[in-house]
Each structure stands twice: as C-alpha cells, then as structure tokens.
Motif scaffolding. Structure first.
Motif, PDB file in Angstrom:
ATOM      1  N   ALA A 160      -6.343  24.833  -6.203  1.00 33.05           N
ATOM      2  CA  ALA A 160      -6.253  25.909  -5.210  1.00 33.05           C
ATOM      3  C   ALA A 160      -6.023  27.228  -5.940  1.00 33.05           C
ATOM      4  N   ASP A 161      -6.352  28.290  -5.266  1.00 34.30           N
ATOM      5  CA  ASP A 161      -6.008  29.625  -5.745  1.00 34.30           C
ATOM      6  C   ASP A 161      -4.697  30.011  -5.053  1.00 34.30           C
ATOM      7  N   VAL A 162      -3.638  30.295  -5.837  1.00 39.87           N
ATOM      8  CA  VAL A 162      -2.296  30.463  -5.257  1.00 39.87           C
ATOM      9  C   VAL A 162      -1.733  31.846  -5.572  1.00 39.87           C
ATOM     10  N   THR A 163      -0.834  32.248  -4.686  1.00 43.43           N
ATOM     11  CA  THR A 163      -0.073  33.490  -4.871  1.00 43.43           C
ATOM     12  C   THR A 163       1.401  33.172  -4.651  1.00 43.43           C
ATOM     13  N   ASP A 164       2.259  33.538  -5.614  1.00 44.46           N
ATOM     14  CA  ASP A 164       3.702  33.253  -5.524  1.00 44.46           C
ATOM     15  C   ASP A 164       3.909  31.785  -5.164  1.00 44.46           C
ATOM     16  N   PHE A 165       3.396  30.916  -6.013  1.00 48.04           N
ATOM     17  CA  PHE A 165       3.301  29.492  -5.686  1.00 48.04           C
ATOM     18  C   PHE A 165       4.648  28.847  -5.410  1.00 48.04           C
ATOM     19  N   GLU A 166       4.697  28.143  -4.268  1.00 43.00           N
ATOM     20  CA  GLU A 166       5.782  27.243  -3.909  1.00 43.00           C
ATOM     21  C   GLU A 166       5.160  26.030  -3.215  1.00 43.00           C
ATOM     22  N   MET A 167       5.863  24.912  -3.187  1.00 48.53           N
ATOM     23  CA  MET A 167       5.316  23.716  -2.566  1.00 48.53           C
ATOM     24  C   MET A 167       6.441  22.840  -2.049  1.00 48.53           C
ATOM     25  N   ASP A 168       6.252  22.281  -0.823  1.00 48.55           N
ATOM     26  CA  ASP A 168       7.226  21.342  -0.280  1.00 48.55           C
ATOM     27  C   ASP A 168       7.203  20.049  -1.075  1.00 48.55           C
ATOM     28  N   ALA A 169       8.157  19.197  -0.789  1.00 49.79           N
ATOM     29  CA  ALA A 169       8.276  17.917  -1.495  1.00 49.79           C
ATOM     30  C   ALA A 169       7.043  17.045  -1.259  1.00 49.79           C
ATOM     31  N   ILE A 170       6.660  16.283  -2.287  1.00 48.29           N
ATOM     32  CA  ILE A 170       5.602  15.270  -2.156  1.00 48.29           C
ATOM     33  C   ILE A 170       6.260  13.982  -1.683  1.00 48.29           C
ATOM     34  N   THR A 171       5.740  13.398  -0.614  1.00 42.18           N
ATOM     35  CA  THR A 171       6.299  12.148  -0.095  1.00 42.18           C
ATOM     36  C   THR A 171       5.323  11.009  -0.364  1.00 42.18           C
ATOM     37  N   ILE A 172       5.895   9.874  -0.754  1.00 47.13           N
ATOM     38  CA  ILE A 172       5.101   8.672  -1.028  1.00 47.13           C
ATOM     39  C   ILE A 172       5.807   7.507  -0.340  1.00 47.13           C
ATOM     40  N   ASN A 173       5.130   6.863   0.611  1.00 49.29           N
ATOM     41  CA  ASN A 173       5.685   5.744   1.354  1.00 49.29           C
ATOM     42  C   ASN A 173       4.951   4.468   0.980  1.00 49.29           C
ATOM     43  N   GLY A 174       5.689   3.395   0.768  1.00 45.83           N
ATOM     44  CA  GLY A 174       5.086   2.110   0.429  1.00 45.83           C
ATOM     45  C   GLY A 174       5.444   1.063   1.457  1.00 45.83           C
ATOM     46  N   VAL A 175       4.430   0.302   1.924  1.00 45.92           N
ATOM     47  CA  VAL A 175       4.657  -0.706   2.944  1.00 45.92           C
ATOM     48  C   VAL A 175       3.725  -1.880   2.718  1.00 45.92           C
ATOM     49  N   LYS A 176       4.217  -3.080   3.030  1.00 55.26           N
ATOM     50  CA  LYS A 176       3.357  -4.264   2.947  1.00 55.26           C
ATOM     51  C   LYS A 176       2.485  -4.308   4.188  1.00 55.26           C
ATOM     52  N   LEU A 177       1.189  -4.515   3.984  1.00 52.99           N
ATOM     53  CA  LEU A 177       0.255  -4.538   5.104  1.00 52.99           C
ATOM     54  C   LEU A 177       0.339  -5.883   5.806  1.00 52.99           C
ATOM     55  N   ALA A 212       0.850  -1.193   0.000  1.00 51.75           N
ATOM     56  CA  ALA A 212       0.000   0.000   0.000  1.00 51.75           C
ATOM     57  C   ALA A 212       0.887   1.244   0.000  1.00 51.75           C
ATOM     58  N   LEU A 213       0.324   2.337  -0.507  1.00 50.52           N
ATOM     59  CA  LEU A 213       1.057   3.601  -0.573  1.00 50.52           C
ATOM     60  C   LEU A 213       0.344   4.667   0.238  1.00 50.52           C
ATOM     61  N   GLN A 214       1.158   5.531   0.870  1.00 53.94           N
ATOM     62  CA  GLN A 214       0.625   6.736   1.499  1.00 53.94           C
ATOM     63  C   GLN A 214       1.306   7.934   0.835  1.00 53.94           C
ATOM     64  N   ALA A 215       0.495   8.744   0.146  1.00 55.41           N
ATOM     65  CA  ALA A 215       1.023   9.924  -0.547  1.00 55.41           C
ATOM     66  C   ALA A 215       0.607  11.167   0.231  1.00 55.41           C
ATOM     67  N   THR A 216       1.548  12.088   0.465  1.00 54.79           N
ATOM     68  CA  THR A 216       1.267  13.304   1.228  1.00 54.79           C
ATOM     69  C   THR A 216       1.713  14.521   0.430  1.00 54.79           C
ATOM     70  N   ILE A 217       0.773  15.452   0.238  1.00 52.06           N
ATOM     71  CA  ILE A 217       1.045  16.719  -0.446  1.00 52.06           C
ATOM     72  C   ILE A 217       0.856  17.823   0.585  1.00 52.06           C
ATOM     73  N   THR A 218       1.823  18.704   0.739  1.00 51.14           N
ATOM     74  CA  THR A 218       1.767  19.773   1.741  1.00 51.14           C
ATOM     75  C   THR A 218       1.695  21.121   1.034  1.00 51.14           C
ATOM     76  N   LEU A 219       0.676  21.923   1.422  1.00 55.91           N
ATOM     77  CA  LEU A 219       0.497  23.255   0.829  1.00 55.91           C
ATOM     78  C   LEU A 219       0.484  24.297   1.943  1.00 55.91           C
ATOM     79  N   ASP A 220       1.157  25.419   1.701  1.00 58.03           N
ATOM     80  CA  ASP A 220       1.209  26.533   2.655  1.00 58.03           C
ATOM     81  C   ASP A 220      -0.043  27.385   2.454  1.00 58.03           C
ATOM     82  N   THR A 221      -0.854  27.513   3.517  1.00 60.89           N
ATOM     83  CA  THR A 221      -2.110  28.269   3.389  1.00 60.89           C
ATOM     84  C   THR A 221      -1.869  29.765   3.260  1.00 60.89           C
ATOM     85  N   ASN A 222      -0.631  30.224   3.528  1.00 64.14           N
ATOM     86  CA  ASN A 222      -0.329  31.642   3.285  1.00 64.14           C
ATOM     87  C   ASN A 222      -0.238  31.921   1.796  1.00 64.14           C
TER      88      ASN A 222
END
Length: 692
Positions: free
Chosen positions: A205-222, A158-168
């Motif tokens: 999203a509606d963005v201003t001066d768009f930047e974004m942290d790294a997208i992380t994807i973790n895979g593990v056997k359940l 299974a994979l867990q994907a995380t996207i992080t966005l700055d609300t500022n």
C-alpha cells in the motif's frame, strides 16, 4: 493433487470462509475425572509475531471440576468459588451452570511460528521504527509449523488471519488472495489457511503516517460434514469412458483396415511390376523394329535411286545394265531379318496386351482395397480421418500438461520441476497444486505420475493426428490412381486399350509386308537372270525395267510412312516404360507407407486398449480421491486433544486466539487504563471480532 482435488479444495475454502466460528455449547455434567471441558488458548504477540505470553480460558459445566495444566497461576473468571492448584492438577466446585477459569502457561510455544516483517520503500524496519513513516509499504506475514507442539493442531486446525488498514492512511492496497471487507474507513483483509498448510502473505500500500491495528489470527478445528455433489463430474467421466471405448473400437477397426490396405497395396505393387516388365519388353522390341525398318528404308531408297538409271535411254543401256547389276549385287533381302521383324512385332503386341491386363489387375486391386474398407466398416475414409482428429481433441490435454511434459522431454525431471515452479508462480492452478505437494513432502511421485499421464495422452494425440493425415493422403493418392484406371473414363486405361487395338492392326500389316518382301526376295533372282538376258532382248527388258522402277517407287513411298509410324511408336513405348517405372516407385512408396501405417495402427490399438482398461473404473477412483482430499483438507481424522495437558482426555473443543500488538505512533500523553484481567470471557470473544 489432480484437478478434481483442487476443485474440492476450492469448494471447501468457500464453505470454510463462512463457517470459521467457535464451537458452541457444552455437554452435560461429567462425573468422571478429568472433567469435560472446552479450551480457548490466547497468545499475545508483539508486532513482529513473537509470543509474549500464553494463557488458557477453560469452560466447564457446574459441579466438581478436575483439570490439568502446567499453569503459573489460575483465576476463576465467573464465580467466587475457590480454586485449588496442586502441581499440574486444578480442582474446584461450583453450583453455576457454566464456569470459566483462566490459567497462565509457563510456555511461549504455540503450534504455529508467526512472523511479521515491515518494509518501507524496499528497506526493512522494526514495528517501532516504521510507525509514523510514509511511502511504499510492504507487509509480509509468514505462518509455518512449530514442531515443538503436538502435530494434531497443525494437521487439523484451520486459521483465519485478519489484517486491518485505515484507508485514511493507506491507499492503493493490494492483497492477493485476500477477502476484502469495508468496515467504516477500514479495510479488513481476511485469509483462510487450511489445516496442514502454512502461508506467506504479502500486502502492499501507499501509506501516510503509517499506523496499523493488531493482526488477529484465529485457529479452529473444522467440524464439517461435506457431502460433495459429484454427479456432474461423474457424468463427464462417464462420457470420457464412453469416448475411450469408442476410440478403442475405432482403433481396432483401423488396425484391421490397415491390414487389408497392406494386402491390397502388395497386390497392386505386384501388378505394376508386371506392367513395368511388359512395357520394357515393348520398348526393346520397338527399338529393334525401328532399327530394322530404318535399314529396309535405306535399302529401298538406294534401289529406287538406282532404278532411275534404267530410264536414261537406250543409248546407254549397257552402262545402265552394269549399274543395275552392281546395285542388285548389294541388295539383300534376308529371311532372318524378316523373321526378326515379325517376332519383334509379336512381342510388342504381347507386351501391350500384358500392359492392359496389368492395369486391369491394378484397378481390381484398388476395388478390393475399397471393398476391404467397407468390410471393416469404413465407408467414408475422410470422415474416419476426421474422427481421429476429434478423438485427439477429446483427450482434453491441458496447456499445463503440454508445457510440463515438453520440459520433461527436453530436460528431464529437473526441467519438469522448474517448469512446474514457473507455471505455479504465474498462477496456473494445476502447477500450483503439484508444486505445493512437492514442496511440502519432497515426494516427486505425484509429479512423475502427472508427467507419465500427460506423456501418454500427448503420444496418443500425436498418433491419432499422424494417422488422420496419412489416411487422408493415402485416400487422395488411391482415388487419383483409381480415376486414371477407370475403364470408361480413365486416361491411362483408355490410352492403353486404344494402343492395344491400334497395334494389333499394325502387327497384321507387318505380317502382310513381310509376306510381300519374301516374294520380292524370290523375284530378285529372276530379275538378275532377266538383266543378263536383256543384252539379247533389250526391248523386252526395257519394258520390264519401266514396270519394275514404277513399283519400287511406290514401295519406297509407302515404306516411308511405315518408318514414321514406327519411330512415333518407339517414342511412345519409351514414354510408356518411363511412366510405368514411376508408377512402380509410387506404388512401392504406397506399400511401404501402408505397412508403416499398419504397424502404427497396431501399436495405437494396443495403447488405446491399455488406456481403456486403466480408465475402466475412473468414476470410482475420482469419487474416492475427492472424498480423501476433502477429508484431508478438513482434518477429519485428527483427534481433538488438549493443548494444555495430555491428561485432559475429555476435551470437546480447542480454539486458538492470537493477536499482535498494534503499530502506533508513540503518544506520551496517552495513558492506557484498560485492565485486561477485568474483561469477562465473552467480552474477550466478542473483542476478537471487533465487537466492544
């Protein structure tokens, strides 16, 4: 995938979201070669998802270590012990309880193809181009299988994907199916992708001066032992099975009852035909009688008109006698006509009696119909019809089944698949499961089975509702006929009995009248002889003429009333015949309808019996299906294998850590002084979850 499988999948997803963590702990020192170990595979991706490099951190217990892998370089991360690499074999010895070493792979293939695409105001940009832009952002993350790698990882991890966005910088964030968490000014959008499932994720999203942290994807056997509590589902299935058994018993009783209804309707139809034939005979006899009575009335009127001449005076006796002689020559009282009158009246009387008898037979047939229903256990027909409506509702047909089966009926398999796609796009859970199964495997058997099941349920529902409507309508018709035939209060039966009794009296009067007319015929000869003798005996003849003309006047007056009664009776018998003709037609429709109902009830009973047989072990099938579905989702049967080399046959766990580059506005003054190699293994693990 059926509804139960989808329920199990949702439950598994909830559990998975809380348990997607690293497998901890290591086993005891293993003397055999290769050594027991755990692998953590790190994939460094650029901001578009392309792999820049892959390295593996291997964890062992202390002692002599033997491992395999096609590494371009290796490095001990925890001790100063030297590592020897010869070809794909890596060996070293350590006294530490735990030891980690890193190996850089010469491949960029990982089990998943990952793609990240960026759009601003509807136009696609590279990560470098979109950094610092403002507008309507659309980010698309796509994950699919890389067939170049061992399929065990795709099927069991299974994979867990995380996207992080700055609300500022990002507002009005929309991420369908994501788990959203707040971390300071950041919003973390987390997705769980089950084993064997890819993903196409979209974030806007509606963005201003768009930047974004790294997208992380973790895979593990359940490694979860899920014990499903399906008692509630089993209770509901048992209720359905019980309802099907009752429905089956009811359908068999209905078939028996409709058979009795057909027999009763046939008897009723035979009786109404006899009534119609009798009414026809009555009508014909009354027509002849009315014609004969009218003829006699005309003759009596003529006779009465001639009689007045006898009273004109003695001075014209001779002329009067000649007129009387001429009139008497045209008067004929025929015995055959009188006999026909008597016979016609007798036929009418017999026809009315047959009518009453036929109505009684009809009433008896209706009583037999109700008795047969009671014998079949049906004491309340309307309640029985309501049971059919309830049985139709109890089938539990979903809107998805109706829509998909309706598309199949109108346009075949292609239309059904299109409807499934349409419903799936609208968020319908049943259609989504079918669509995903078909899209992934190309096997349409699941859809065909679903359509067949839906078709059977809908056909059963249609039969039950039609049967309920027909039963209610038939009961209303028969109740109305039964009321009309009631011997105490029924209008039709009461009128027929009254007609029979009244006509019996009329028939007796006809007999008396014919007897009188026969005597009159005999007296006519005497009258003619008397008229011949009047020339010599005028005084005597004059007295007889006065008496005779008075009698004829009385007869003519009384016979007029008979004429009126006969005409009224003739009209009544015509109406009676028309009514019985309509009754025969209605009863024929009742018989034809009950025959169709009996045939449909037989088919319904057969279909429900077949349905009952097929659902007899539904509880076991559902339990097995849920278990199989959960095992498939969890990748239970997938073996843990090394990502690095198939020679590593003693691997406890494999974890995948994939991370993209961040999207950042270039800053020439900023110098990245971080040295990746100086981080320890646990620092890297903590960094995956945002802990420095």
């Amino acid at each position: 995938m059926n509804k139960n499988k989808k329920t199990a999948a949702r439950m598994a997803s909830v559990v998975l979201a809380g348990t997607l963590t690293l497998s901890g702990g290591a086993s005891a020192v293993l003397a055999a070669i290769p050594s027991e170990k755990e692998e953590v595979v790190y994939a460094m991706l650029d901001a578009s998802g392309d792999v820049n490099g892959v390295y593996v951190v291997n964890q062992f217990s202390g002692g002599t270590i033997v491992d395999y892998g096609n590494y371009t370089s290796v490095r001990n991360l925890t001790t100063e012990d030297a590592i020897t690499q010869e070809g794909d074999e890596v060996t070293f010895h350590t006294d530490a309880d735990k030891v980690y070493y890193q190996g850089d792979l010469d491949t960029k293939d990982i089990p998943w193809n990952i793609s990240v695409r960026y759009y601003m105001d509807g136009k696609e940009y590279t990560p470098e181009e979109i950094a610092g832009m403002s507008g309507a952002l659309e980010l698309k993350l796509s994950i699919s299988e890389n067939t170049k790698c061992d399929e065990n990882f795709w099927d069991g991890y299974a994979l867990q994907a995380t996207i992080t966005l700055d609300t500022n910088q990002c507002r009005n964030i929309v991420a369908e199916n994501a788990t959203v968490a707040n971390a300071g000014s950041d919003k973390q959008l987390s997705y769980i992708i089950l084993p064997g499932k890819g993903a196409d994720l979209t974030v806007t999203a509606d963005v201003t001066d768009f930047e974004m942290d790294a997208i992380t994807i973790n895979g593990v056997k359940l490694n979860m032992n899920m014990e499903m509590d399906d008692s509630e589902i089993q209770d509901q299935i048992n209720e359905i099975c019980d309802a099907v058994d009752k429905l089956n018993d009811g359908a068999i009783s209905l078939a028996d009852g409709t058979g009795s209804l057909v027999d009763g309707a046939g008897t009723l139809y035979d009786g109404t035909v006899k009534v119609k034939d009798g009414a026809g005979s009555v009508k014909d006899g009354m027509t002849s009688l009315n014609s004969g009575i009218a003829t006699v009335q005309d003759a009596l009127r003529t006779l009465n008109g001639k009689s007045s001449t006898l009273t004109d005076g003695s001075a014209q006796v001779l002329s009067a006698l000649q007129t009387i002689q001429s009139s008497l020559a045209g008067v004929s009282v025929n015995a055959d006509q009188l006999s026909a009158l008597v016979n016609s009246s007798a036929q009418i009387n017999a026809g009315i009696s047959s009518l009453v008898a036929g109505l009684s037979d009809m009433n008896a047939g209706i009583d037999s119909y109700y008795a047969n229903l009671e014998t079949a256990g049906i004491t309340d027909v309307n309640a029985y019809a309501a049971q059919n409506e309830q049985a139709a509702a109890a089938l539990g047909i979903t809107d998805s089944q109706r829509a998909i089966y309706g598309a199949y009926v109108s346009g075949g398999d292609g239309a059904a698949v299109a409807k499934i796609g349409e419903l799936a796009a609208a968020g319908d859970a049943e259609a989504l499961a079918l669509y995903q199964q078909y899209a992934q495997t190309g096997d349409a058997s699941g859809i065909q089975s679903y359509i067949q099941t839906a078709g059977k349920l809908i056909n059963v529902e249609t039969l039950l509702k039609a049967d309920a409507a027909y039963i209610a309508g038939s009961n209303t018709l028969i109740a109305g006929v039964d009321g009309a035939l009631d011997e105490q209060n029924g209008a039709l039966m009461t009128g027929a009995v009254a007609l029979r009794d009244s006509y019996a009296q009329f028939d007796a009067a006809i007999g008396q009248m014919v007897s009188s007319l026969s005597s009159l015929a005999e007296n006519m000869t005497t009258l003619k002889n008397g008229i011949d003798a009047l020339t010599a005996q005028y005084q005597t003849l004059n007295t007889g003429i006065l008496e005779y003309t008075g009698a004829v006047g009385q007869i003519t007056s009384g016979y007029g009333q008979i004429c009126q009664g006969a005409a009224t009776l003739a009209n009544g018998t015509a109406d009676l015949y028309d009514g019985t003709t309509g009754l025969v037609s209605g009863v024929k429709e009742l018989y034809d309808g009950s025959t169709d109902l009996d045939e449909g009830a037989g088919k319904l009973a057969d279909a429900i019996t077949e349905f009952s047989d097929k659902t007899a072990d539904a509880d076991t099938k559902v339990t097995d299906t849920i278990t199989d579905t959960v095992d498939e989702m969890m990748g239970k049967d997938v073996e843990v294998v090394s990502f690095v080399s198939e020679k590593n046959t003693n691997v406890d766990s494999v974890l995948f850590v994939m991370k993209t580059d961040a999207v950042q506005i270039p800053d020439e003054e900023e110098i990245d002084t971080t040295v990746q190699e100086e981080k320890t293994f646990w620092q890297k693990i903590l960094a995956l979850f945002g802990v420095e």
